[in-house]
Design a protein around this motif. Structure first.
Motif, short mmCIF file in Angstrom:
data_model
loop_
_atom_site.label_atom_id
_atom_site.label_comp_id
_atom_site.label_asym_id
_atom_site.label_seq_id
_atom_site.Cartn_x
_atom_site.Cartn_y
_atom_site.Cartn_z
N UNK A 143 0.78 -1.12 -0.05
CA UNK A 143 -0.12 -0.05 -0.01
C UNK A 143 0.99 1.20 0.10
N UNK A 144 2.02 1.27 0.57
CA UNK A 144 3.03 2.49 0.49
C UNK A 144 3.39 2.49 -0.48
N UNK A 145 4.11 1.43 -1.24
CA UNK A 145 4.92 1.70 -2.41
C UNK A 145 4.15 1.71 -3.77
N UNK A 146 2.98 1.21 -3.76
CA UNK A 146 2.24 1.04 -5.05
C UNK A 146 1.94 2.22 -5.84
N UNK A 147 1.99 2.46 -7.06
CA UNK A 147 1.60 3.68 -7.70
C UNK A 147 0.10 3.36 -8.20
N UNK A 148 -0.48 2.38 -7.83
CA UNK A 148 -1.92 2.21 -8.51
C UNK A 148 -2.87 2.84 -7.18
N UNK A 149 -3.59 3.82 -7.76
CA UNK A 149 -4.67 4.22 -6.86
C UNK A 149 -5.57 3.17 -6.40
N UNK A 150 -5.60 3.12 -4.99
CA UNK A 150 -6.56 2.09 -4.18
C UNK A 150 -7.74 2.55 -3.65
N UNK A 151 -7.93 4.05 -3.90
CA UNK A 151 -9.22 4.68 -3.53
C UNK A 151 -10.35 4.01 -3.82
N UNK A 152 -10.60 3.57 -4.94
CA UNK A 152 -11.65 3.18 -5.56
C UNK A 152 -12.16 1.80 -4.67
N UNK A 153 -11.20 1.17 -4.04
CA UNK A 153 -11.54 0.00 -3.52
C UNK A 153 -12.07 0.05 -2.29
N UNK A 154 -12.08 1.60 -1.63
CA UNK A 154 -12.29 1.99 -0.24
C UNK A 154 -13.98 1.64 0.11
N UNK A 155 -14.78 2.00 -0.68
CA UNK A 155 -16.15 1.82 -0.60
C UNK A 155 -16.54 0.48 -0.59
N UNK A 156 -16.14 -0.13 -1.70
CA UNK A 156 -16.22 -1.62 -1.67
C UNK A 156 -15.89 -2.31 -0.55
N UNK A 157 -14.59 -2.20 0.14
CA UNK A 157 -14.02 -2.97 1.32
C UNK A 157 -14.97 -2.41 2.47
N UNK A 158 -15.32 -1.19 2.59
CA UNK A 158 -16.21 -0.75 3.84
C UNK A 158 -17.58 -1.31 3.58
N UNK A 159 -18.21 -1.45 2.45
CA UNK A 159 -19.33 -2.09 2.39
C UNK A 159 -19.40 -3.42 2.54
N UNK A 160 -18.25 -4.15 2.39
CA UNK A 160 -17.93 -5.61 2.68
C UNK A 160 -17.92 -5.75 4.20
N UNK A 161 -17.25 -4.99 4.74
CA UNK A 161 -17.13 -5.13 6.34
C UNK A 161 -18.63 -5.10 7.13
N UNK A 162 -19.39 -4.02 6.61
CA UNK A 162 -20.82 -3.93 7.10
C UNK A 162 -21.44 -5.24 6.69
N UNK A 163 -21.36 -5.66 5.45
CA UNK A 163 -22.19 -7.03 5.24
C UNK A 163 -21.66 -8.16 5.84
#
Length: 245
Positions: A143-163
């Motif tokens: 997460x610290x070194x990747x150049x890929x933007x992971x922000x798009x996964x945030x909503x999906x992951x949080x919704x997954x935790x709620x589920x």
């Protein structure tokens, strides 16, 4: 706040540019900031583990958590109260107050997690802890070194935790072993993803708090996020690797 990506190239000294000097200072500040986050997070996990082990070994954990009474529910739900106070009241708290609440949270979390020593063997707990630590280190580094933007996964992951929380509540009544296995597997994957996502998010937040009084609070909240990722990944992984007493 300084604009670190300012394209102007005013020369300083022997052809050295001001933005380049600013970038060096920014990178040094970022490393110090992230090191503080990791130190707080690791210290919190260590404090929680020590409290959990000592509380279990004292016999008080069995007396309180395995018996009737209101105190066991206080211990069980107190960590949630601390997280809510830190999450929703961080702007009104001073930095020392936020730090104090973080350490208090680590202690009450240790009291709550002492129950795992009543269920699983010490060896399996230790093995799961080191496996979680290795996985966490790799995921956070990614997460610290990747150049890929992971922000798009945030909503999906949080919704997954709620589920996942909803499914866990439902399974309290169903008592399905298959559903419990699925919840555990999905839980490990979700918090693995959140570890990388939160690390990148914490790194990006530094650009907004650098040089402000919010740096100290941001360190605490960043440590809290990674602490929660680690603890939850550990608990879900323990369902697979843990040997019961």
């Amino acid at each position: 706040m300084a604009n670190w990506s300012d394209p102007r190239t005013d020369s300083v000294g022997f052809g050295r540019t001001a933005p380049a000097a600013q970038q060096v200072a920014y990178d040094a500040g970022l490393r110090s900031y992230m090191l503080s986050v990791y130190n707080y997070m690791a210290s919190g996990v260590l404090l929680t583990g020590i409290v959990a082990m000592l509380f279990a070994q004292s016999g008080l954990a069995y007396q309180i958590l395995a018996g009737p009474g209101l105190l066991k529910y206080v211990i069980m739900f107190a960590p949630l109260a601390f997280v809510m106070v830190l999450s929703f009241g961080i702007n009104r708290l001073s930095t020392p107050a936020a730090q104090g609440l973080y350490w208090a949270y680590a202690v009450v979390m240790g009291l709550s997690l002492s129950s795992i020593f009543l269920v699983y063997t010490g060896m399996s707990i230790a093995q799961t802890f080191f496996a979680t630590a290795a996985a966490f280190a790799g995921l956070s580094l990614f997460g610290y070194t990747t150049k890929k933007d992971l922000s798009g996964f945030g909503t999906f992951l949080i919704m997954g935790v709620v589920g996942l929380l909803v499914a866990s509540v439902i399974n309290i009544f169903l008592q399905s072993s298959a559903m419990d296995f699925a919840i555990s597997a999905i839980g490990v994957l979700l918090f693995a993803g959140l570890t990388a996502y939160d690390t990148q998010k914490i790194k990006s937040i530094y650009a907004y708090v650098a040089g402000t009084e919010m740096v100290g609070k941001s360190v605490v909240m960043g440590a809290l996020s990674l602490y929660l990722d680690f603890i939850n990944m550990f608990l879900f992984l323990l369902r697979f690797m843990g040997n019961r007493e």
